[in-house]
Design a protein around this motif. Sequence first.
Motif, PDB file in Angstrom:
ATOM      1  N   ALA A 146      48.343   0.921  -1.907  1.00  5.52           N
ATOM      2  CA  ALA A 146      48.972   1.816  -2.876  1.00  5.52           C
ATOM      3  C   ALA A 146      50.162   2.488  -2.209  1.00  5.52           C
ATOM      4  CB  ALA A 146      47.967   2.849  -3.366  1.00  5.52           C
TER       5      ALA A 146
ATOM      6  N   HIS B  14      40.359   1.698  -1.287  1.00 12.22           N
ATOM      7  CA  HIS B  14      40.724   1.451  -2.676  1.00 12.22           C
ATOM      8  C   HIS B  14      40.038   2.483  -3.577  1.00 12.22           C
ATOM      9  CE1 HIS B  14      41.954  -0.801  -6.206  1.00 12.22           C
ATOM     10  NE2 HIS B  14      40.717  -0.790  -6.629  1.00 12.22           N
ATOM     11  N   TYR B  15      38.776   2.750  -3.313  1.00 10.86           N
ATOM     12  CA  TYR B  15      38.044   3.753  -4.092  1.00 10.86           C
ATOM     13  C   TYR B  15      38.674   5.140  -3.916  1.00 10.86           C
ATOM     14  CZ  TYR B  15      34.412   6.979  -5.528  1.00 10.86           C
ATOM     15  OH  TYR B  15      33.742   8.009  -6.125  1.00 10.86           O
TER      16      TYR B  15
ATOM     17  N   ASP C 273      38.978  -1.622   3.409  1.00 16.31           N
ATOM     18  CA  ASP C 273      39.904  -1.742   2.278  1.00 16.31           C
ATOM     19  C   ASP C 273      39.235  -1.348   0.968  1.00 16.31           C
ATOM     20  OD1 ASP C 273      41.928  -2.581   3.933  1.00 16.31           O
ATOM     21  OD2 ASP C 273      41.753  -4.709   3.403  1.00 16.31           O
TER      22      ASP C 273
ATOM     23  N   ASN D  93      43.389  -5.012  -4.069  1.00 12.37           N
ATOM     24  CA  ASN D  93      43.235  -4.147  -2.885  1.00 12.37           C
ATOM     25  C   ASN D  93      44.378  -4.310  -1.893  1.00 12.37           C
ATOM     26  OD1 ASN D  93      40.899  -3.027  -3.844  1.00 12.37           O
ATOM     27  ND2 ASN D  93      39.550  -4.381  -2.709  1.00 12.37           N
TER      28      ASN D  93
ATOM     29  N   LYS E 271      41.988   5.366  -5.762  1.00 12.75           N
ATOM     30  CA  LYS E 271      41.838   5.453  -7.221  1.00 12.75           C
ATOM     31  C   LYS E 271      41.577   6.888  -7.674  1.00 12.75           C
ATOM     32  CE  LYS E 271      42.200   2.567  -9.908  1.00 12.75           C
ATOM     33  NZ  LYS E 271      43.459   2.227 -10.602  1.00 12.75           N
TER      34      LYS E 271
ATOM     35  N   PHE F 296      49.583   1.397  -7.649  1.00  6.38           N
ATOM     36  CA  PHE F 296      48.282   0.916  -7.178  1.00  6.38           C
ATOM     37  C   PHE F 296      48.307  -0.606  -7.256  1.00  6.38           C
ATOM     38  CE2 PHE F 296      47.760   5.145  -8.985  1.00  6.38           C
ATOM     39  CZ  PHE F 296      47.145   5.812  -7.939  1.00  6.38           C
TER      40      PHE F 296
ATOM     41  N   ALA G 118      45.925   4.826   4.059  1.00  6.68           N
ATOM     42  CA  ALA G 118      45.926   3.416   3.663  1.00  6.68           C
ATOM     43  C   ALA G 118      47.032   2.655   4.382  1.00  6.68           C
ATOM     44  CB  ALA G 118      46.093   3.293   2.153  1.00  6.68           C
TER      45      ALA G 118
END
Length: 196
Positions: A140, A91-92, A87, A137, A95, A133, A51
């Motif tokens: 993290a 993000h998924y 993104d 978006n 998580k 987090f 990320a």
Amino acid sequence: MKELTIEQLADAYEDYFSVEHGISINAKPIAGALPTAAELVAAIPPPFLLASDVNSLNGSALRSLNRLGELADELANYLQQQARKIDLLLHYVLKQQDNPSERFTTQSYSGSGCCYLADAPLAPLQTLELKLFLANNDGAVFCYGQVVSCESVAEKWQIKVVLSRIRDEDRELIVRASLHQQSRLLKQKAEQRQQT
């Protein structure tokens, strides 16, 4: 590296502007001394590194396009849409790193620390493994923190944590996210004033 005192940590907690906003974090107490910078880098889960890399690549690609002038606008829009897709996917994936048993919601956060409510107290100077987090978006961050204070508040414990071991680029990410959030809050307040 010398361990910091509570007073020094309290000063460090105030180093950056803090925004009152709830983001999801994982806070896991760990035994022993604060890990070194090398130990931090070795412990960062791959999705957090990915990320971070994607975020910096997106920024440098768009800066390059800005030098091309007006002709680059459509290309920049297309690339921003592609970056948005990536993104969402990241993000998924990030998580999946969220552990419900270690999850808390911040009352506030900044580039220097965060504050959250917990059911159990933590001792000052306790080292924590943190995963932040960021909202919307914005990414993290994986880092290590130390408890600055733990106060009883309405049958809960308000815990303030300094981000003691964090990569510079991750601190910058948190600062940008907090500034974006502050900008959103100011815009909402301005809209509410116009409506009344």
